[in-house]
Motif scaffolding. Structure first.
Motif, mmCIF file in Angstrom:
data_model
loop_
_atom_site.group_PDB
_atom_site.id
_atom_site.type_symbol
_atom_site.label_atom_id
_atom_site.label_comp_id
_atom_site.label_asym_id
_atom_site.label_seq_id
_atom_site.Cartn_x
_atom_site.Cartn_y
_atom_site.Cartn_z
ATOM 1 N N ASP A 57 0.887 -1.174 0.063
ATOM 2 C CA ASP A 57 -0.104 -0.023 0.069
ATOM 3 C C ASP A 57 0.828 1.278 -0.084
ATOM 4 O O ASP A 57 0.596 2.485 -0.476
ATOM 5 N N ALA A 58 2.148 1.120 0.532
ATOM 6 C CA ALA A 58 2.975 2.212 0.618
ATOM 7 C C ALA A 58 4.279 1.807 0.634
ATOM 8 O O ALA A 58 4.704 0.870 1.197
ATOM 9 N N VAL A 59 5.220 2.758 0.298
ATOM 10 C CA VAL A 59 7.046 2.192 0.414
ATOM 11 C C VAL A 59 7.150 3.305 1.531
ATOM 12 O O VAL A 59 7.198 4.709 1.034
ATOM 13 N N VAL A 60 8.032 2.811 2.416
ATOM 14 C CA VAL A 60 8.735 4.031 3.566
ATOM 15 C C VAL A 60 10.132 4.022 3.052
ATOM 16 O O VAL A 60 10.779 2.871 3.122
ATOM 17 N N VAL A 61 10.800 5.218 3.172
ATOM 18 C CA VAL A 61 12.068 5.320 2.915
ATOM 19 C C VAL A 61 12.652 5.960 4.219
ATOM 20 O O VAL A 61 12.427 7.032 4.318
ATOM 21 N N SER A 62 13.751 5.181 4.568
ATOM 22 C CA SER A 62 14.430 6.019 5.898
ATOM 23 C C SER A 62 16.018 5.757 5.671
ATOM 24 O O SER A 62 16.533 4.546 5.719
ATOM 25 N N SER A 63 16.743 6.814 5.558
ATOM 26 C CA SER A 63 18.031 6.559 5.306
ATOM 27 C C SER A 63 18.567 5.888 4.252
ATOM 28 O O SER A 63 18.888 4.814 3.856
ATOM 29 N N TYR A 64 18.462 6.411 2.816
ATOM 30 C CA TYR A 64 18.605 6.056 1.420
ATOM 31 C C TYR A 64 19.110 6.863 0.728
ATOM 32 O O TYR A 64 19.159 8.204 1.051
ATOM 33 N N ASP A 65 20.099 6.285 -0.081
ATOM 34 C CA ASP A 65 21.024 7.468 -0.838
ATOM 35 C C ASP A 65 20.962 7.250 -2.280
ATOM 36 O O ASP A 65 21.753 7.524 -2.988
ATOM 37 N N ARG A 66 19.659 6.919 -2.774
ATOM 38 C CA ARG A 66 19.321 6.866 -4.243
ATOM 39 C C ARG A 66 18.130 7.708 -4.641
ATOM 40 O O ARG A 66 17.253 8.104 -3.690
ATOM 41 N N ILE A 67 18.093 8.257 -5.734
ATOM 42 C CA ILE A 67 17.103 8.909 -6.394
ATOM 43 C C ILE A 67 16.143 8.250 -6.902
ATOM 44 O O ILE A 67 16.602 7.408 -7.842
ATOM 45 N N LEU A 68 14.833 8.066 -6.783
ATOM 46 C CA LEU A 68 14.017 7.060 -7.271
ATOM 47 C C LEU A 68 13.297 7.743 -8.311
ATOM 48 O O LEU A 68 12.950 9.151 -8.315
ATOM 49 N N PRO A 69 13.014 7.149 -9.444
ATOM 50 C CA PRO A 69 12.544 7.803 -10.663
ATOM 51 C C PRO A 69 10.996 8.092 -10.647
ATOM 52 O O PRO A 69 10.258 7.242 -9.748
ATOM 53 N N PRO A 70 10.554 9.151 -11.360
ATOM 54 C CA PRO A 70 9.215 9.289 -11.216
ATOM 55 C C PRO A 70 8.032 8.313 -11.604
ATOM 56 O O PRO A 70 6.995 8.132 -10.726
ATOM 57 N N ASP A 71 8.277 7.408 -12.573
ATOM 58 C CA ASP A 71 7.576 6.325 -12.674
ATOM 59 C C ASP A 71 7.168 5.309 -11.489
ATOM 60 O O ASP A 71 6.307 4.615 -11.287
ATOM 61 N N LEU A 72 8.384 5.287 -10.764
ATOM 62 C CA LEU A 72 8.350 4.133 -9.436
ATOM 63 C C LEU A 72 7.343 4.983 -8.662
ATOM 64 O O LEU A 72 6.422 4.271 -7.873
ATOM 65 N N LEU A 73 7.691 6.162 -8.239
ATOM 66 C CA LEU A 73 7.006 6.957 -7.319
ATOM 67 C C LEU A 73 5.486 7.105 -7.707
ATOM 68 O O LEU A 73 4.539 7.273 -6.599
ATOM 69 N N ALA A 74 4.983 7.042 -8.876
ATOM 70 C CA ALA A 74 3.722 7.334 -9.185
ATOM 71 C C ALA A 74 2.771 5.983 -9.148
ATOM 72 O O ALA A 74 1.587 6.252 -8.979
ATOM 73 N N GLY A 75 3.229 5.055 -8.815
ATOM 74 C CA GLY A 75 2.510 3.800 -8.518
ATOM 75 C C GLY A 75 1.947 3.859 -7.230
ATOM 76 O O GLY A 75 0.619 3.126 -7.312
ATOM 77 N N ARG A 76 2.161 4.334 -6.272
ATOM 78 C CA ARG A 76 1.695 4.249 -4.779
ATOM 79 C C ARG A 76 2.462 5.307 -3.757
ATOM 80 O O ARG A 76 3.481 5.839 -4.406
ATOM 81 N N PRO A 77 1.582 5.695 -2.702
ATOM 82 C CA PRO A 77 2.362 6.528 -1.915
ATOM 83 C C PRO A 77 3.817 6.340 -1.375
ATOM 84 O O PRO A 77 3.986 5.020 -1.019
#
Length: 325
Positions: free
Chosen positions: A67-87
């Protein structure tokens, strides 16, 4: 119960996981190695994925469909298409929109900020730019190190992350950030921790506290050996020096283990240091004389070059080709 994927590579991930376990099904943790976070995941039956690349995250999301992806201490930039799929929700230890980017707690200490901050925000394609779901802060005391501040901020994260995720899943996109107030912290490298003894005692103290273990530590040189400073403090009651050589020891207590060193405007008391290759030790056990100066000095380098030239000359003149020790 909402299903989430947690991804993190730094020192905030364990408490993020702890904050999610009570109210969410954590379908996967992306984290390399074995540590406190992966051990906690194992105890609660959370699958651990050691590959933390963006491609691996994409595969996990497609397989698990959280339902959601939580990011805590990550050193990569996530692409827009991946972010568009869910919160996607990110945890950032800074007073957004100030201090976007890297090494934010370290920079807060170095820059003399009065507080360290946490911001939980919606993750969008722009760096640390999404709406704010939660913000909090802790004061930076005169003895606080980056580790003690992480402990306090991690506790705020543990207590408030779940509520922020539930708000996001309920459709809340957070309070928009003021883009005109945005500022950034650049990446810090271990070599950025070299002490400039001509700076103020307060600034050197801040650098030491900002890089205290488990970070690489602020460092100087004793002769040509790197000397890492684990614990120090700026003296407020130091004698007044009208003539000063920054980096020069001016006091030492073998019984108490400290060494006082001149800075550009005062005195820094070194308590715990470590020569490269050795373990931590009282400063007085390592710095045994006040007739030396800390820092990489031209005279030390020239002496080393002269020694190498002498050895090369001896080798050239030796018909057997032996190297003179």
């Amino acid at each position: 119960m909402p299903r989430v994927v947690l991804v993190g590579v730094g020192p905030t991930t364990a408490t993020a996981l702890a904050g999610l376990l009570d109210g969410f099904e954590v379908a996967a943790l992306l984290r390399a190695g074995e540590d406190e976070a992966t051990a906690l995941a194992a105890r609660h039956g959370v699958p651990v994925v050691g590959d933390t690349s963006v491609a691996s995250l994409r595969q996990v999301v497609e397989r698990v469909r959280p339902d959601a992806v939580v990011v805590s201490s990550y050193d990569r930039i996530l692409p827009p298409d991946l972010l568009a799929g869910r919160p996607f929700v990110n945890v950032h230890y800074a007073p957004l929109p100030r201090y976007r980017g890297r090494a934010t707690v370290n920079w807060a200490i170095i820059n003399g900020e009065p507080d360290a901050h946490i911001a939980i925000h919606c993750l969008v394609p722009e760096l640390d730019a999404g709406g704010l779901l939660f913000t909090g802060s802790v004061p930076i005391g005169p003895a606080d190190t980056v580790s003690t501040l992480y402990e306090q901020l991690n506790e705020l994260q543990r207590r408030h992350l779940g509520d922020a995720i539930r708000r996001r899943l309920g459709g809340d996109t957070g309070t928009p950030q003021d883009e005109s107030a945005a500022s950034y912290g650049c990446t810090r490298l271990p070599e950025d921790g070299e002490i400039d003894w001509t700076g103020s005692a307060v600034s050197v103290d801040r650098l030491v506290r900002a890089l205290a273990p488990p970070f690489p530590a602020a460092y100087t040189y004793l002769g040509l050996r790197r000397l890492l400073v684990h614990r120090a403090e700026a003296r407020s009651d130091a004698p007044r020096f009208e003539g000063r050589v920054p980096g020069r020891p001016v006091g030492r207590s073998a019984a108490e283990g400290w060494v006082d060193v001149l800075t550009g405007d005062g005195v820094l008391r070194l308590h715990t240091v470590r020569l490269d290759g050795d373990g931590p030790a009282p400063a007085a056990d390592v710095i045994r004389s006040v007739k030396q100066t800390l820092g990489l000095r031209t005279s030390d380098l020239l002496a080393r070059i002269a020694g190498l030239e002498d050895r090369l000359a001896a080798r050239t003149s030796d018909p057997a080709g032996a190297v003179t020790p």
